[in-house]
Design a protein around this motif. Structure first.
Motif, PDB file in Angstrom:
ATOM      1  N   ALA A  18     -55.670 -22.455  32.559  1.00 59.12           N
ATOM      2  CA  ALA A  18     -54.635 -22.306  33.591  1.00 59.12           C
ATOM      3  C   ALA A  18     -54.099 -23.668  34.031  1.00 59.12           C
ATOM      4  O   ALA A  18     -52.874 -23.873  34.109  1.00 59.12           O
ATOM      5  N   SER A  19     -54.986 -24.621  34.295  1.00 58.61           N
ATOM      6  CA  SER A  19     -54.499 -25.926  34.763  1.00 58.61           C
ATOM      7  C   SER A  19     -53.762 -26.649  33.642  1.00 58.61           C
ATOM      8  O   SER A  19     -52.763 -27.331  33.883  1.00 58.61           O
ATOM      9  N   TYR A  20     -54.228 -26.481  32.410  1.00 59.78           N
ATOM     10  CA  TYR A  20     -53.599 -27.140  31.263  1.00 59.78           C
ATOM     11  C   TYR A  20     -52.198 -26.587  31.007  1.00 59.78           C
ATOM     12  O   TYR A  20     -51.227 -27.340  30.868  1.00 59.78           O
ATOM     13  N   CYS A  21     -52.096 -25.257  30.933  1.00 61.74           N
ATOM     14  CA  CYS A  21     -50.782 -24.650  30.658  1.00 61.74           C
ATOM     15  C   CYS A  21     -49.785 -24.975  31.762  1.00 61.74           C
ATOM     16  O   CYS A  21     -48.620 -25.268  31.489  1.00 61.74           O
ATOM     17  N   ASP A  22     -50.239 -24.933  33.007  1.00 63.76           N
ATOM     18  CA  ASP A  22     -49.316 -25.208  34.101  1.00 63.76           C
ATOM     19  C   ASP A  22     -48.814 -26.659  34.026  1.00 63.76           C
ATOM     20  O   ASP A  22     -47.631 -26.920  34.228  1.00 63.76           O
ATOM     21  N   ALA A  23     -49.720 -27.582  33.709  1.00 67.02           N
ATOM     22  CA  ALA A  23     -49.319 -28.997  33.588  1.00 67.02           C
ATOM     23  C   ALA A  23     -48.362 -29.190  32.413  1.00 67.02           C
ATOM     24  O   ALA A  23     -47.303 -29.814  32.546  1.00 67.02           O
ATOM     25  N   LYS A  24     -48.717 -28.618  31.261  1.00 71.26           N
ATOM     26  CA  LYS A  24     -47.891 -28.820  30.061  1.00 71.26           C
ATOM     27  C   LYS A  24     -46.533 -28.133  30.199  1.00 71.26           C
ATOM     28  O   LYS A  24     -45.510 -28.676  29.786  1.00 71.26           O
ATOM     29  N   TYR A  25     -46.538 -26.947  30.770  1.00 71.43           N
ATOM     30  CA  TYR A  25     -45.276 -26.222  30.967  1.00 71.43           C
ATOM     31  C   TYR A  25     -44.336 -27.029  31.864  1.00 71.43           C
ATOM     32  O   TYR A  25     -43.120 -27.027  31.671  1.00 71.43           O
ATOM     33  N   ASN A  70     -44.600 -20.018  27.055  1.00 73.69           N
ATOM     34  CA  ASN A  70     -44.407 -18.750  27.783  1.00 73.69           C
ATOM     35  C   ASN A  70     -45.166 -18.675  29.098  1.00 73.69           C
ATOM     36  O   ASN A  70     -45.336 -17.595  29.677  1.00 73.69           O
ATOM     37  N   TRP A  71     -45.665 -19.811  29.549  1.00 73.60           N
ATOM     38  CA  TRP A  71     -46.482 -19.832  30.763  1.00 73.60           C
ATOM     39  C   TRP A  71     -45.700 -19.345  31.985  1.00 73.60           C
ATOM     40  O   TRP A  71     -44.590 -19.786  32.251  1.00 73.60           O
ATOM     41  N   ARG A  72     -46.287 -18.388  32.712  1.00 75.51           N
ATOM     42  CA  ARG A  72     -45.684 -17.887  33.951  1.00 75.51           C
ATOM     43  C   ARG A  72     -46.761 -17.825  35.022  1.00 75.51           C
ATOM     44  O   ARG A  72     -47.547 -16.876  35.059  1.00 75.51           O
ATOM     45  N   LEU A  73     -46.768 -18.830  35.892  1.00 84.18           N
ATOM     46  CA  LEU A  73     -47.769 -18.859  36.962  1.00 84.18           C
ATOM     47  C   LEU A  73     -47.685 -17.594  37.823  1.00 84.18           C
ATOM     48  O   LEU A  73     -48.682 -17.068  38.300  1.00 84.18           O
ATOM     49  N   LYS A  74     -46.443 -17.095  37.999  1.00 82.75           N
ATOM     50  CA  LYS A  74     -46.280 -15.931  38.866  1.00 82.75           C
ATOM     51  C   LYS A  74     -46.924 -14.655  38.309  1.00 82.75           C
ATOM     52  O   LYS A  74     -47.117 -13.713  39.047  1.00 82.75           O
ATOM     53  N   ASN A  75     -47.231 -14.645  37.004  1.00 81.88           N
ATOM     54  CA  ASN A  75     -47.849 -13.438  36.446  1.00 81.88           C
ATOM     55  C   ASN A  75     -49.367 -13.397  36.616  1.00 81.88           C
ATOM     56  O   ASN A  75     -50.003 -12.417  36.258  1.00 81.88           O
ATOM     57  N   ILE A  76     -49.916 -14.448  37.154  1.00 84.66           N
ATOM     58  CA  ILE A  76     -51.370 -14.453  37.373  1.00 84.66           C
ATOM     59  C   ILE A  76     -51.686 -13.477  38.504  1.00 84.66           C
ATOM     60  O   ILE A  76     -51.044 -13.518  39.562  1.00 84.66           O
ATOM     61  N   PRO A  77     -52.643 -12.555  38.282  1.00 82.00           N
ATOM     62  CA  PRO A  77     -52.951 -11.568  39.316  1.00 82.00           C
ATOM     63  C   PRO A  77     -53.382 -12.218  40.629  1.00 82.00           C
ATOM     64  O   PRO A  77     -54.154 -13.177  40.625  1.00 82.00           O
ATOM     65  N   ARG A  78     -52.858 -11.679  41.725  1.00 74.19           N
ATOM     66  CA  ARG A  78     -53.206 -12.203  43.048  1.00 74.19           C
ATOM     67  C   ARG A  78     -54.528 -11.599  43.491  1.00 74.19           C
ATOM     68  O   ARG A  78     -54.589 -10.696  44.321  1.00 74.19           O
ATOM     69  N   GLN A  79     -55.583 -12.061  42.867  1.00 75.74           N
ATOM     70  CA  GLN A  79     -56.919 -11.555  43.173  1.00 75.74           C
ATOM     71  C   GLN A  79     -57.883 -12.716  43.187  1.00 75.74           C
ATOM     72  O   GLN A  79     -57.710 -13.666  42.429  1.00 75.74           O
ATOM     73  N   LYS A  80     -58.923 -12.581  44.001  1.00 70.39           N
ATOM     74  CA  LYS A  80     -59.910 -13.665  44.039  1.00 70.39           C
ATOM     75  C   LYS A  80     -60.959 -13.463  42.953  1.00 70.39           C
ATOM     76  O   LYS A  80     -61.510 -14.415  42.420  1.00 70.39           O
TER      77      LYS A  80
END
Ligand code: GLU
Ligand code: ZN
Length: 310
Positions: free
Chosen positions: A25-32, A293-303
């Motif tokens: 997650a941190s890698y894709c968000d940074a690279k995107y 195709n990284w979409r941070l917004k598609n990550i489920p809002r769950q803990k």
């Protein structure tokens, strides 16, 4: 805007699927976001370290195709165990500014005193702050002392990119927390804040198990005059029994032989919906798809989120 992200594993064991998810997650968000991505080894707590785990984690990340940027001109990865002088410098600054105090209480003394429960155990009743003799010179106590940050009775809130608004009152929820332990080791909360600031981290993407720590970190950033980065807390992977993956729950370590499948699985967990064929792609094809195709917004809002196929 420049983006600097990071992955900050603690070398308490090999990488398992839960830590892989945070890394992906941190890698894709940074690279995107055309950002830099740093790796920091959070080995402040030497007694908890598993010998060889730091090396093992770095080799595994490499085998999974993660490419990290150099931390600075002299090192590719920062090791917290080598930065005590830096943490001491910032602890001194907090001391001079009067935001912290020495605490000589033993575990037993705290357990025996009347305490109120917070979200992570008992709220420290400020015994050492209130002792009259110590109040005069509470920095010159004899013998080993821990240092605690004095918290305020007010809400600290921030907007998490995945979890939404998070609010905490440190006085009610946490209490005066430790920055340096009696045994001389620096606490994660101080080390992480100092390192994130000195490394210029702008975006922190990590597991939601750290969500409760973030207000403490924001508070320290304010006391030290650091900028608060953007936060995004991804769901923590739990097994079918609802337990967080760890050594204690016998989580399997991830095997580089099936790296493309595991990265694919991590993307599924993160709500990215990779096409089924991606599973059979080469590692670099999986990464290309993931970053494009990284979409941070598609990550489920769950803990917490179960992952069954593991
Ligand atoms: N070292 C911490 C851990 O492995 C993560 C710290 C962070 O990402 O802020 O749980
Ligand atoms: Zn005390």
């Amino acid at each position: 805007m420049q983006y600097i992200g990071r992955f900050a594993p603690s070398p308490t064991g090999p990488l398992h699927f839960g830590s892989l998810v945070a890394a992906v997650a941190s890698y894709c968000d940074a690279k995107y976001n055309q950002g830099k991505w740093l790796v920091r080894m959070e080995d402040v707590d030497k007694p908890r370290e598993l010998v060889g785990a730091a090396d093992d984690i770095l080799r595994t990340l490499e085998a999974f195709g993660f490419e990290w940027d150099d931390a600075d001109v002299s090192s590719s990865v920062v090791f917290q165990s080598q930065r005590s002088d830096i943490y001491e410098y910032y602890l001194d600054q907090l001391k001079r500014d009067g935001y912290i105090y020495a605490c000589t209480c033993s575990r037993k003394e705290i357990a025996d005193s009347a305490t109120i429960a917070g979200i992570e155990g008992a709220i420290y009743p400020k015994t050492c702050l209130l002792k009259p003799a110590l109040q005069v010179s509470n920095m010159q106590t004899n013998g080993p002392a821990a240092y605690r940050a004095m918290v305020l009775d007010k809400n600290i809130s921030f907007m998490d990119a995945i979890q939404g608004e998070v609010k905490q009152n440190l006085a009610i929820d946490i209490g005066d927390f430790i920055l340096k332990r009696k045994d001389g080791l620096f606490a994660y909360q101080l080390a992480v804040v100092v390192d994130d600031a000195l490394q210029g981290i702008t975006h922190i993407v990590r597991g939601a198990d750290l969500l409760n720590s973030t207000p403490r970190q924001i508070y320290l950033q304010q006391l030290l005059g650091f900028t608060t980065p953007h936060y995004a807390h991804v769901p923590v992977v739990v097994n079918a029994q609802g337990e967080k993956l760890s050594k204690q729950t016998f989580a399997k370590s991830v095997t580089p032989e099936i790296a493309p499948v595991l990265v694919f699985e991590a993307l599924c967990f993160l709500g990215q919906n990779p096409p089924a064929e991606t599973k059979n792609d080469t590692l670099s094809e999986v990464w290309d798809w993931a970053i494009a195709n990284w979409r941070l917004k598609n990550i489920p809002r769950q803990k917490l989120q179960t992952y069954n196929t593991l």
